[in-house]
Design a protein around this motif. Structure first.
Motif, PDB file in Angstrom:
ATOM      1  N   ALA A 212      -7.146  -4.407  -8.380  1.00 56.13           N
ATOM      2  CA  ALA A 212      -5.770  -4.191  -7.931  1.00 56.13           C
ATOM      3  C   ALA A 212      -4.873  -5.344  -8.353  1.00 56.13           C
ATOM      4  O   ALA A 212      -3.722  -5.144  -8.754  1.00 56.13           O
ATOM      5  CB  ALA A 212      -5.743  -4.019  -6.414  1.00 56.13           C
ATOM      6  N   ARG A 213      -5.399  -6.572  -8.305  1.00 58.83           N
ATOM      7  CA  ARG A 213      -4.603  -7.725  -8.706  1.00 58.83           C
ATOM      8  C   ARG A 213      -4.331  -7.697 -10.214  1.00 58.83           C
ATOM      9  O   ARG A 213      -3.224  -7.993 -10.668  1.00 58.83           O
ATOM     10  CB  ARG A 213      -5.341  -9.005  -8.319  1.00 58.83           C
ATOM     11  N   LEU A 214      -5.340  -7.307 -11.016  1.00 58.16           N
ATOM     12  CA  LEU A 214      -5.155  -7.240 -12.467  1.00 58.16           C
ATOM     13  C   LEU A 214      -4.213  -6.111 -12.869  1.00 58.16           C
ATOM     14  O   LEU A 214      -3.578  -6.187 -13.927  1.00 58.16           O
ATOM     15  CB  LEU A 214      -6.513  -7.048 -13.157  1.00 58.16           C
ATOM     16  N   SER A 215      -4.111  -5.082 -12.040  1.00 60.72           N
ATOM     17  CA  SER A 215      -3.209  -3.973 -12.360  1.00 60.72           C
ATOM     18  C   SER A 215      -1.750  -4.301 -12.057  1.00 60.72           C
ATOM     19  O   SER A 215      -0.878  -3.475 -12.321  1.00 60.72           O
ATOM     20  CB  SER A 215      -3.627  -2.725 -11.577  1.00 60.72           C
ATOM     21  N   GLY A 216      -1.485  -5.473 -11.521  1.00 62.80           N
ATOM     22  CA  GLY A 216      -0.113  -5.889 -11.295  1.00 62.80           C
ATOM     23  C   GLY A 216       0.393  -5.706  -9.887  1.00 62.80           C
ATOM     24  O   GLY A 216       1.590  -5.897  -9.634  1.00 62.80           O
ATOM     25  N   TRP A 217      -0.457  -5.366  -8.949  1.00 64.17           N
ATOM     26  CA  TRP A 217      -0.016  -5.200  -7.565  1.00 64.17           C
ATOM     27  C   TRP A 217       0.375  -6.550  -6.976  1.00 64.17           C
ATOM     28  O   TRP A 217      -0.240  -7.576  -7.270  1.00 64.17           O
ATOM     29  CB  TRP A 217      -1.125  -4.575  -6.727  1.00 64.17           C
ATOM     30  N   GLY A 218       1.381  -6.535  -6.093  1.00 64.11           N
ATOM     31  CA  GLY A 218       1.777  -7.738  -5.391  1.00 64.11           C
ATOM     32  C   GLY A 218       0.803  -8.078  -4.275  1.00 64.11           C
ATOM     33  O   GLY A 218      -0.061  -7.281  -3.882  1.00 64.11           O
ATOM     34  N   THR A 219       0.980  -9.293  -3.736  1.00 64.82           N
ATOM     35  CA  THR A 219       0.043  -9.792  -2.716  1.00 64.82           C
ATOM     36  C   THR A 219       0.064  -8.919  -1.476  1.00 64.82           C
ATOM     37  O   THR A 219      -0.988  -8.525  -0.959  1.00 64.82           O
ATOM     38  CB  THR A 219       0.395 -11.236  -2.347  1.00 64.82           C
ATOM     39  N   TRP A 220       1.257  -8.599  -0.989  1.00 61.92           N
ATOM     40  CA  TRP A 220       1.325  -7.837   0.257  1.00 61.92           C
ATOM     41  C   TRP A 220       0.976  -6.373   0.066  1.00 61.92           C
ATOM     42  O   TRP A 220       0.526  -5.715   0.991  1.00 61.92           O
ATOM     43  CB  TRP A 220       2.708  -7.990   0.875  1.00 61.92           C
ATOM     44  N   ARG A 221       1.175  -5.850  -1.151  1.00 59.95           N
ATOM     45  CA  ARG A 221       0.717  -4.477  -1.409  1.00 59.95           C
ATOM     46  C   ARG A 221      -0.808  -4.427  -1.417  1.00 59.95           C
ATOM     47  O   ARG A 221      -1.405  -3.483  -0.896  1.00 59.95           O
ATOM     48  CB  ARG A 221       1.265  -3.983  -2.745  1.00 59.95           C
ATOM     49  N   ILE A 222      -1.427  -5.456  -1.991  1.00 55.81           N
ATOM     50  CA  ILE A 222      -2.893  -5.527  -1.949  1.00 55.81           C
ATOM     51  C   ILE A 222      -3.376  -5.646  -0.513  1.00 55.81           C
ATOM     52  O   ILE A 222      -4.358  -5.003  -0.114  1.00 55.81           O
ATOM     53  CB  ILE A 222      -3.383  -6.714  -2.798  1.00 55.81           C
ATOM     54  N   ALA A 223      -2.674  -6.466   0.275  1.00 56.76           N
ATOM     55  CA  ALA A 223      -3.076  -6.615   1.673  1.00 56.76           C
ATOM     56  C   ALA A 223      -2.953  -5.306   2.427  1.00 56.76           C
ATOM     57  O   ALA A 223      -3.839  -4.947   3.217  1.00 56.76           O
ATOM     58  CB  ALA A 223      -2.220  -7.692   2.341  1.00 56.76           C
ATOM     59  N   ARG A 224      -1.875  -4.573   2.177  1.00 51.65           N
ATOM     60  CA  ARG A 224      -1.648  -3.333   2.912  1.00 51.65           C
ATOM     61  C   ARG A 224      -2.570  -2.209   2.466  1.00 51.65           C
ATOM     62  O   ARG A 224      -3.081  -1.448   3.291  1.00 51.65           O
ATOM     63  CB  ARG A 224      -0.185  -2.902   2.736  1.00 51.65           C
ATOM     64  N   ARG A 225      -2.801  -2.098   1.151  1.00 56.64           N
ATOM     65  CA  ARG A 225      -3.558  -0.972   0.629  1.00 56.64           C
ATOM     66  C   ARG A 225      -5.055  -1.220   0.533  1.00 56.64           C
ATOM     67  O   ARG A 225      -5.855  -0.276   0.657  1.00 56.64           O
ATOM     68  CB  ARG A 225      -3.024  -0.604  -0.767  1.00 56.64           C
TER      69      ARG A 225
END
Length: 364
Positions: A212-225
């Motif tokens: 998810a981080r390599l796909s360009g997601w932000g920190t809080w989107r990763i935390a939420r999803r």
């Protein structure tokens, strides 16, 4: 990513079927624990009684604040007239000594205060603890150090002493149940923050989070999803164990005179007024004490059942009614004693040998 549908291969057929969802597995494991089911039924009944307090008191024809001076014997110091504290058709559990207020009405309305304060305080603790724990785990080194030291300070604070100090200086005009809820919630969130931070740090290194981080997601989107679904099990487990602890804290604060104030009924407040009547009117002490004991015990057993259902590898502290026995260890011990290898290991060795033979033939 984490939303992918898991499949399992049916033995001997080569077909794939969808795996049982986590929610269905949780309910199946919880239903296998009879003690947890009984505790859940008791908790549901207590919540129903608390919600239906106005209806129940209306059926009885009483309310929790009306005095009945004709139902007490002033010559004996205010002891209720009649057997068992004045129990009768008009007063199902009798009346209070010295005031004559209906015990049943005060008991069911006290359940609303005790359960409501405990549940609301738990929500405040979980909200603050999860936010601080995730922020500390996902932030940089300075943010992590700052939030971790703040959490250590909160954890080191003695809850009862700080609550007594804060409740003593707040004006009496402030709604007392709301104040008790805020005090408990704002002081006792440190432990859940530590648990969430440690769990989040372990989840950060998993493959789906890295993807998810390599796909360009932000920190809080990763935390939420990605991270919050993984934190659900430990948070729910800890919340289930926090509720009975918060009920005990609210009762202790009311017992010490800094919690919920009269005429609002509370089980701890009822115990405070009953400490001098345990000989003349024992039911005045036994009823709120019994309600507290049953509530805390049921919530504790339910919390243990939730913990075991969410983490089946953890052995339950309460074996009553689980209905299942772990025979894996016994079977493995018998196999080791007889010198037999497990079937899966033997099959794996056979398949490995066959694969090696095929590779040699292909190379030849």
């Amino acid at each position: 990513m984490s939303e992918a549908l898991a499949v399992v291969e049916t033995a001997g057929t080569g077909t794939s079927v969808p795996a049982v969802s986590g929610a269905r597995q949780f309910w199946r494991r919880l239903r296998a624990q009879r003690a947890a089911l009984v505790a859940a039924a008791v908790v549901a009944l207590l919540v129903l009684v608390a919600l239906a307090a106005p209806l129940l008191t209306a059926l009885e024809g009483q309310d929790p604040t009306t005095y009945h001076p004709t139902l007490i014997d002033s010559a004996r110091g205010g002891v209720p007239i009649g057997s068992f504290g004045g129990v009768g058709a008009d007063h199902w559990l009798g009346v209070e000594p010295q005031t004559g207020r209906d015990m049943f009405a005060r008991l069911v309305y006290g359940a609303r205060v005790s359960l409501g304060v405990a549940l609301a305080a738990t929500v405040v603790q979980i909200a603050i603890g999860v936010t601080v724990g995730v922020a500390a785990a996902l932030g940089n080194r300075w943010v992590d150090q700052l939030l971790s030291r703040a959490t250590d300070i909160i954890v080191s604070m003695p809850l009862m002493i700080m609550s007594l100090a804060l409740l003593a200086i707040v004006p009496s005009s402030f709604p007392r149940p709301v104040l008790v809820t805020l005090v408990i919630g704002l002081i006792a969130w440190g432990s859940i923050a530590k648990i969430v931070r440690a769990q989040t740090l372990s989840l950060k290194g998993l493959d789906y989070v890295s993807a998810a981080r390599l796909s360009g997601w932000g920190t809080w989107r990763i935390a939420r999803r990605e991270l919050l679904p993984g934190l659900a099990a430990p948070v729910i487990t800890y919340a289930a164990l926090l509720v009975p602890a918060n009920i005990s804290v609210e009762a202790a604060l009311s017992f010490l005179g800094v919690g919920v104030k009269p005429p609002t009924p509370s089980w701890g407040q009822m115990l405070t007024a009953a400490d001098v009547w345990y000989q003349a009117a024992p039911q005045y002490l036994l009823l709120p004490a019994g309600a507290l004991f049953v509530t805390v015990l049921a919530l504790t057993v339910l919390g243990d059942g939730v913990r075991t259902a969410l983490d089946p590898r953890a052995a339950s502290r309460l074996r009553v009614g689980t209905g299942r026995k772990d025979t894996t260890g016994t079977e493995n011990a018998n196999e080791n004693a007889t010198g037999k290898a497990p079937e899966n290991a033997a099959d794996g060795a056979t398949r490995g040998a066959a694969g090696s033979a095929n590779e040699k033939e292909a190379s030849a």
